[in-house]
Design a protein around this motif. Structure first.
Motif, PDB file in Angstrom:
ATOM      1  N   PRO A 285       0.694  -1.196  -0.143  1.00  0.00           N
ATOM      2  CA  PRO A 285      -0.180   0.136  -0.043  1.00  0.00           C
ATOM      3  C   PRO A 285       0.981   1.414   0.002  1.00  0.00           C
ATOM      4  O   PRO A 285       0.339   2.199  -0.392  1.00  0.00           O
TER       5      PRO A 285
ATOM      6  N   PHE B  30     -20.503   5.582   9.772  1.00  0.00           N
ATOM      7  CA  PHE B  30     -19.542   6.525  10.683  1.00  0.00           C
ATOM      8  C   PHE B  30     -19.179   7.636   9.995  1.00  0.00           C
ATOM      9  O   PHE B  30     -18.977   8.830  10.213  1.00  0.00           O
TER      10      PHE B  30
ATOM     11  N   ARG C 181     -20.903  16.192  10.784  1.00  0.00           N
ATOM     12  CA  ARG C 181     -20.395  16.922  11.880  1.00  0.00           C
ATOM     13  C   ARG C 181     -19.378  17.918  11.361  1.00  0.00           C
ATOM     14  O   ARG C 181     -19.345  18.999  11.870  1.00  0.00           O
TER      15      ARG C 181
ATOM     16  N   THR D 258     -20.528   8.864  16.974  1.00  0.00           N
ATOM     17  CA  THR D 258     -20.114  10.363  16.482  1.00  0.00           C
ATOM     18  C   THR D 258     -20.708  11.558  17.372  1.00  0.00           C
ATOM     19  O   THR D 258     -20.605  12.563  16.793  1.00  0.00           O
TER      20      THR D 258
ATOM     21  N   ILE E   5     -12.603  14.438   6.912  1.00  0.00           N
ATOM     22  CA  ILE E   5     -12.803  13.856   8.219  1.00  0.00           C
ATOM     23  C   ILE E   5     -11.654  13.130   8.749  1.00  0.00           C
ATOM     24  O   ILE E   5     -11.461  12.968   9.788  1.00  0.00           O
TER      25      ILE E   5
ATOM     26  N   LYS F  39      -8.712   9.721   8.226  1.00  0.00           N
ATOM     27  CA  LYS F  39      -8.727   8.421   7.715  1.00  0.00           C
ATOM     28  C   LYS F  39      -9.743   7.645   8.551  1.00  0.00           C
ATOM     29  O   LYS F  39      -9.776   7.802   9.696  1.00  0.00           O
TER      30      LYS F  39
ATOM     31  N   PHE G 248      -5.205   2.213   5.434  1.00  0.00           N
ATOM     32  CA  PHE G 248      -4.630   2.475   4.084  1.00  0.00           C
ATOM     33  C   PHE G 248      -5.772   2.843   2.990  1.00  0.00           C
ATOM     34  O   PHE G 248      -6.327   4.113   3.189  1.00  0.00           O
TER      35      PHE G 248
ATOM     36  N   ALA H 103       6.058  -0.521   7.209  1.00  0.00           N
ATOM     37  CA  ALA H 103       5.420   0.581   7.917  1.00  0.00           C
ATOM     38  C   ALA H 103       3.965   0.401   7.979  1.00  0.00           C
ATOM     39  O   ALA H 103       3.031   1.036   8.016  1.00  0.00           O
ATOM     40  N   GLY H 104       3.614  -1.018   8.329  1.00  0.00           N
ATOM     41  CA  GLY H 104       2.452  -1.278   8.644  1.00  0.00           C
ATOM     42  C   GLY H 104       1.729  -2.621   7.704  1.00  0.00           C
ATOM     43  O   GLY H 104       0.812  -3.107   8.131  1.00  0.00           O
TER      44      GLY H 104
ATOM     45  N   TYR I  22     -11.807  -4.099  11.960  1.00  0.00           N
ATOM     46  CA  TYR I  22     -11.559  -3.747  10.477  1.00  0.00           C
ATOM     47  C   TYR I  22      -9.984  -4.189  10.230  1.00  0.00           C
ATOM     48  O   TYR I  22      -9.540  -4.688   9.436  1.00  0.00           O
ATOM     49  N   ASP I  23      -9.110  -3.263  11.089  1.00  0.00           N
ATOM     50  CA  ASP I  23      -7.787  -3.559  10.848  1.00  0.00           C
ATOM     51  C   ASP I  23      -7.001  -2.938  12.116  1.00  0.00           C
ATOM     52  O   ASP I  23      -7.759  -2.755  13.033  1.00  0.00           O
TER      53      ASP I  23
ATOM     54  N   PRO J 259      -5.218  -0.094  12.884  1.00  0.00           N
ATOM     55  CA  PRO J 259      -5.744   1.008  13.264  1.00  0.00           C
ATOM     56  C   PRO J 259      -7.077   1.553  13.714  1.00  0.00           C
ATOM     57  O   PRO J 259      -7.073   2.023  14.845  1.00  0.00           O
TER      58      PRO J 259
ATOM     59  N   VAL K 245       0.106   6.104  10.469  1.00  0.00           N
ATOM     60  CA  VAL K 245      -1.103   5.674   9.948  1.00  0.00           C
ATOM     61  C   VAL K 245      -2.026   5.490  10.889  1.00  0.00           C
ATOM     62  O   VAL K 245      -3.162   5.429  10.846  1.00  0.00           O
TER      63      VAL K 245
ATOM     64  N   ALA L  34      -3.770   8.547  12.455  1.00  0.00           N
ATOM     65  CA  ALA L  34      -4.568   9.324  11.840  1.00  0.00           C
ATOM     66  C   ALA L  34      -6.048   8.553  12.087  1.00  0.00           C
ATOM     67  O   ALA L  34      -7.002   9.492  12.031  1.00  0.00           O
ATOM     68  N   VAL L  35      -5.941   7.478  12.183  1.00  0.00           N
ATOM     69  CA  VAL L  35      -7.282   6.729  12.344  1.00  0.00           C
ATOM     70  C   VAL L  35      -7.947   7.076  13.620  1.00  0.00           C
ATOM     71  O   VAL L  35      -9.025   7.071  13.995  1.00  0.00           O
TER      72      VAL L  35
ATOM     73  N   THR M  26      -9.553  10.148  13.878  1.00  0.00           N
ATOM     74  CA  THR M  26     -10.840  10.231  13.407  1.00  0.00           C
ATOM     75  C   THR M  26     -11.684   9.591  14.429  1.00  0.00           C
ATOM     76  O   THR M  26     -12.838   9.980  14.715  1.00  0.00           O
ATOM     77  N   TYR M  27     -11.253   8.413  15.069  1.00  0.00           N
ATOM     78  CA  TYR M  27     -12.480   8.041  16.057  1.00  0.00           C
ATOM     79  C   TYR M  27     -12.621   8.682  17.372  1.00  0.00           C
ATOM     80  O   TYR M  27     -13.680   8.705  17.860  1.00  0.00           O
TER      81      TYR M  27
ATOM     82  N   GLU N  89     -12.593  12.167  16.829  1.00  0.00           N
ATOM     83  CA  GLU N  89     -13.232  13.301  16.420  1.00  0.00           C
ATOM     84  C   GLU N  89     -14.269  13.903  17.251  1.00  0.00           C
ATOM     85  O   GLU N  89     -14.195  15.193  17.598  1.00  0.00           O
ATOM     86  N   SER N  90     -15.316  13.176  17.739  1.00  0.00           N
ATOM     87  CA  SER N  90     -16.360  13.811  18.154  1.00  0.00           C
ATOM     88  C   SER N  90     -16.417  13.649  19.624  1.00  0.00           C
ATOM     89  O   SER N  90     -17.433  14.429  20.203  1.00  0.00           O
TER      90      SER N  90
ATOM     91  N   GLY O 125      -3.465  -2.734   0.639  1.00  0.00           N
ATOM     92  CA  GLY O 125      -3.925  -2.328   2.022  1.00  0.00           C
ATOM     93  C   GLY O 125      -5.025  -2.674   2.561  1.00  0.00           C
ATOM     94  O   GLY O 125      -5.545  -2.278   3.681  1.00  0.00           O
TER      95      GLY O 125
ATOM     96  N   PHE P 286       5.454  10.983   5.861  1.00  0.00           N
ATOM     97  CA  PHE P 286       4.647  11.431   6.973  1.00  0.00           C
ATOM     98  C   PHE P 286       5.049  12.781   7.585  1.00  0.00           C
ATOM     99  O   PHE P 286       4.283  13.436   8.190  1.00  0.00           O
TER     100      PHE P 286
END
Lengths: 476, 449
Positions: A97, A139, A146, A177, A315, A317, A321, B73-74, B133-134, B136, B164, B167-168, B171-172, B174-175, B270, B413
């Protein structure tokens, strides 16, 4: 237990596949305190024993290839074998990736074209394939709402409206969220109750999330009005694409007034469900929302393709990847096989199959909504005789070699039985399934114990779920 | 070709039974003005044509099979035994849905139970879920667990955490109201203990530590846990390293997450991968996602079911621990088979081979003029090579001239980090490839000067 645990095959000294020779003592490179004191307690089993163990486990399973799988809301259509072949091509499967864009032109082209196809199907203008599954797509859509309200200076808006027929993931995603869930009732027709909607819409309405056709399998003919009401309140409207398989080529979420759509490649676009994953939950949006998408997204520049990281309000990632790329390859393969006309034919046939099956069954189980269904329908077991429940019908179906439909969902229909045949089933299969259902309904009247004791022919029978949760054993 | 097995006469018979003249009548609930007038934008292709289109796209990529891959790198280029593919191609596994009907899903359920058991064995923790899911996203959920369990809002994370993953996680979060606070990396590549001490407070929910960290350096988890005291330690670990390295549970981690990709999953640009998420016993009911438990059926026979479902969205709706409603069952199955095939000694051998080859690579590369290791601490299968010139240009040139994927330039990065090249070495890399990369770096660096 039909097959013992892999750990029970262990005999010290056995090993399966050698992936490398012994590499010498790790102490040459590392201080002892960073190294495991003992080997991890892993199985010691030969290759042939491992293969047989998992082959036997597979034989305890039921998949779409085993037989009819009318699991409502899950779109268990046939998974074409060509998909598996294309996704495992070395040029895809062996691709790292982090490789520079110039060395991944084929993959980027595929991603870019799939983004474009999904925009065509939904009528939207931009797409990100990053979300890993449907719930991940929800999500994503909600986080975009948001961020949108933050950018527009309406960050106080903190309520998301969802119909009472919604999937459980919808309210869970809303909570995750940071929004508050506001439920809106369905009317007697199974559509969103417009008056009830007007009552719950207010200054704090951030948006609405809805499935159409809804989870009753009905197309909400007021959808445009629903969207208009939300827009008038300054909110955005998210289309949960769980039921997209009903409408491809017939109508588009964009024309219904939606701002955000998430899809399930593993439902609509024939990628296998894998026993619970991996899926893929792409999101398409209007051009106004493009810059909010999780990036990067694939883009074209003349004949070459690149990952566009330049999304001003992204928003961020949602997966590490590019999302579940191999699943995208399968969906892309499917769309190329069918072409646009084939997609439309798939939806038309899914709806035809569902209405035909409904016609064969609605004299035997309670039907609440008289209109045509779309790709699936909901009946109820609440008028079954002799204390027989929907659960018993489902378990009896297992004895007849079918997978059970979705049961006890949607929540607004008591004793719900939700059936989705999909377009990939033959008339013979539909007829045979219908006669089995009719026969089971007759058994419910004549010999209810057959249903209450079912299943009797499966590898295990009804399992004690209460004790499993009370005294959990989660590890060998 | 829409995989529709109906004949024209079947359709007529069905329409007659329903009582309509055409399929279009079934769509009458769609208002006229919403109905599409045309939908003609892509011709169909038969299977042979489609395969040829897809082969063309696949061949337009440079896969690891043709270019020695030192990228990490992952995502890592480990060898995948043939039996993994063979078993996972069984359609009873891959065409099944989530095991909602356990009586006909014992295969998936037992395989997940075995997966959970193997993850517990590798991490040294008591409970694992059925996968995420993965890596991250598993870490994102782990941070939510830590904050929700401790009712604290400050989350420390080592700056050596993969960007990597970070970043995720962002996002989790974020709120919510969780605040992410970085802890510095010391010159040796490990977490700076004094910076950790100074940032630790009564409001700290946890420290997030990647081990081996993003730069390949192995952290001293036990020493950090000593500083943390009762504060929770969340570790993110490459599971393939855990055949060799101390399990996070042994040095006090309460949560351990990571990505199963290095355990039998192809890199596939990925994904799909699978995250794993294991916790100590007291966190069991905070876990998100699917969990399989052992029980008995009405005849007393042992079997497996999805359990602790009152945590989940289909029951709890907005009060669920997470919105996740799937796992990566097929990916988790791949990892389960991979671990079983390699077994106790085989997995350790792979870990040791990675360790050894990475050290050989580092040693060879550092013999070249102008190249040096950035960090002095022990490392596993990755390391940062400081190059005498721009690492991205160097890597590009190494590929163009020698066909080797040299590593991931850290400028990807951090634009300021122009000379760092993150090199990853798995057991697949041969002695010749290692020597080849070293020589290529030397030649290209000489030429670029």
């Amino acid at each position: 237990m039909k097959e013992k645990l892999i750990f029970d095959y262990t005999r010290p000294g056995k090993t399966g596949v050698l992936c490398s020779g012994p590499a010498g003592s790790p102490e040459r490179h590392l201080p002892a305190d960073l190294i495991r004191k003992d080997y991890a307690n892993l199985p010691e089993v030969s290759e042939v024993e491992t293969v047989r163990h998992f082959t036997r486990l597979s034989q305890l399973n039921y998949g779409v290839d085993s037989g009819f799988y009318p699991l409502g809301s899950c779109t268990m259509k046939y998974n074409p074998k060509i998909n598996e072949k294309t996704a495992s091509l070395e040029g895809f499967a062996g691709l790292h990736p982090m490789i520079p864009d110039s060395l991944a032109q084929g993959a980027l082209r595929l991603i870019c074209e799939l983004q474009e196809y999904l925009c065509r199907i939904t009528g939207m203008q931009a797409c990100s394939l990053q979300p890993a599954a449907g719930a991940s797509g929800e999500f994503t859509g909600l986080l975009m709402m948001r961020r949108w309200h933050q950018v527009k200076g309406t960050a106080h808006k903190n309520e998301i409206i969802i119909p009472d027929s919604a999937h459980g993931t919808n309210p869970a995603s809303v909570a995750l969220t940071g929004f508050r869930v506001v439920e809106v009732k369905s009317n007697s027709q199974g559509w969103v109750d417009i008056e009830a909607l007007k009552q719950v819409v207010n200054e704090n309405t951030a948006g609405l999330m809805i499935t159409n056709p809804n989870t009753l399998g009905l197309f909400d003919g007021n959808i445009r009005q629903v969207a208009d009401i939300i827009h008038a309140a300054g909110g955005l409207v998210h289309y949960d694409g769980a039921n997209l398989n009903a409408i491809m080529g017939k109508c588009r979420p964009f024309d219904m007034g939606f701002d955000i759509v998430h899809m399930n490649l593993h439902k609509t676009f024939s990628t296998p469900h894998g026993g619970g994953g991996p899926g893929s939950g792409p999101v398409t949006v209007t051009k106004e929302l493009r810059d909010f998408l999780p990036g990067p997204i694939a883009a074209r520049s003349g004949d070459s393709f690149f990952m566009d990281h330049d999304l001003k309000h992204t928003i961020g990632k949602v997966t590490g990847f590019h999302g579940n790329f191999a699943v995208m390859v399968k969906a892309y393969t499917y769309i190329r096989m069918l072409g646009s006309a084939g997609l439309k034919a798939a939806s038309e046939t899914a709806v035809l199959n569902a209405n035909y099956l409904l016609k064969l069954l609605d004299q035997h189980l309670k039907r609440d909504f008289p209109q045509f269904c779309m790709h699936e329908f909901v009946l109820s077991g609440r008028e079954l005789p002799n204390g027989v429940h929907t659960l018993d019908i489902a378990k009896r179906l297992l004895d007849y070699g079918y997978h059970a439909p979705t049961i006890y969902f949607p929540l607004i229909v008591k004793e719900a039985i939700m059936i989705e045949p999909t377009e990939t089933e033959s008339l013979e299969t539909l007829d045979a399934f219908a006669s089995t259902m009719v026969r089971i309904c007759e058994e419910a009247a004549a010999n209810p114990e057959l249903l209450k004791q079912a299943p009797v022919s499966t590898p295990v029978r009804r399992l004690d779920e209460v004790n499993a949760a009370r005294k959990p054993v989660l590890c060998a | 070709m829409a995989y529709i097995p109906l004949t024209a006469s079947d359709r007529e018979q069905m329409l007659r039974k329903i009582g309509v003249a055409s399929v279009d009548e079934l769509f009458s609930d769609i208002p006229e003005d919403l109905r599409l007038k045309s939908f003609d934008w892509l011709p169909p292709s038969d299977e042979r044509e489609t395969l040829s289109i897809l082969k063309g796209l696949a061949e337009a990529n440079r896969a690891a099979a043709e270019a020695p891959c030192f990228l990490g790198a992952g995502a890592y280029d480990h060898y995948i035994p043939a039996a993994v593919d063979a078993i996972c191609s069984r359609s009873e596994f891959y065409t099944a849905y989530t095991p909602y009907q356990p009586e006909v899903s014992q295969g998936t359920l037992q395989a997940i139970f075995e997966f959970q058991s193997l993850i517990c064995a590798l991490t040294g923790l008591a409970v694992s879920n059925a996968s995420m899911y993965d890596g991250p996203s598993a870490l994102g959920e782990a941070v939510l667990i830590a904050s929700s369990y401790t009712k604290k809002q400050k989350v420390l994370y080592a700056e050596s955490l993969s960007p990597v993953y970070l970043a995720v996680v962002r996002t989790y979060l974020e709120s919510g109201s969780i605040e992410l606070i970085p802890v510095k990396t010391a010159r040796d590549g490990r977490v700076d203990p004094s910076d950790l001490s100074s940032k630790l407070s009564a409001d700290t929910a946890c420290l997030v530590l990647q081990n081996p960290n993003f730069f390949g350096v192995i952290e001293d988890g036990a020493a950090l846990k000593k500083i943390l005291g009762p504060t929770m330690l969340v570790v993110c670990a490459d599971p393939n390293s855990l055949g060799l390295l101390a399990p996070p549970g042994s040095y006090g981690a309460s949560i351990c997450v990571g990505d199963c990709q290095p355990l039998g999953l192809p890199m596939s640009f990925g994904g799909p991968y699978a995250g794993y998420l294991a916790v100590s016993n007291d966190l069991m009911r905070k876990l998100p996602g699917r969990i399989v438990g052992r029980t008995v059926d009405c005849d007393g026979k042992t079997g497996f079911v999805l359990t602790l479902q009152t945590r989940e969205q289909h029951i709890k709706r907005e009060k669920a621990t997470s919105n996740i409603c799937s796992n990566q069952a097929l990916c988790a199955l791949r990892s389960t088979i991979y671990i079983c095939l390699l077994g106790k000694t085989g997995l350790k051998n792979v870990s040791c081979a990675c360790l050894d080859k990475a050290h050989r690579m580092a040693e060879a590369a550092c013999k070249n003029k102008g190249f040096s290791l950035r960090y002095t601490s022990p490392f596993y299968k990755e390391f940062v090579l400081d190059c005498p010139s721009n690492a991205a240009k160097l890597a590009e040139e190494v590929f163009n001239r020698f066909g080797i994927l040299a590593g991931v330039p850290l400028s990807r990065f951090n634009p300021q980090d122009s000379n760092g090249l993150l090199i990853s070495v798995t057991e697949k890399r041969t002695g010749d490839e290692i020597v080849g990369l070293s020589a290529a770096l030397a030649q290209v660096a000489g030429g670029l000067k």
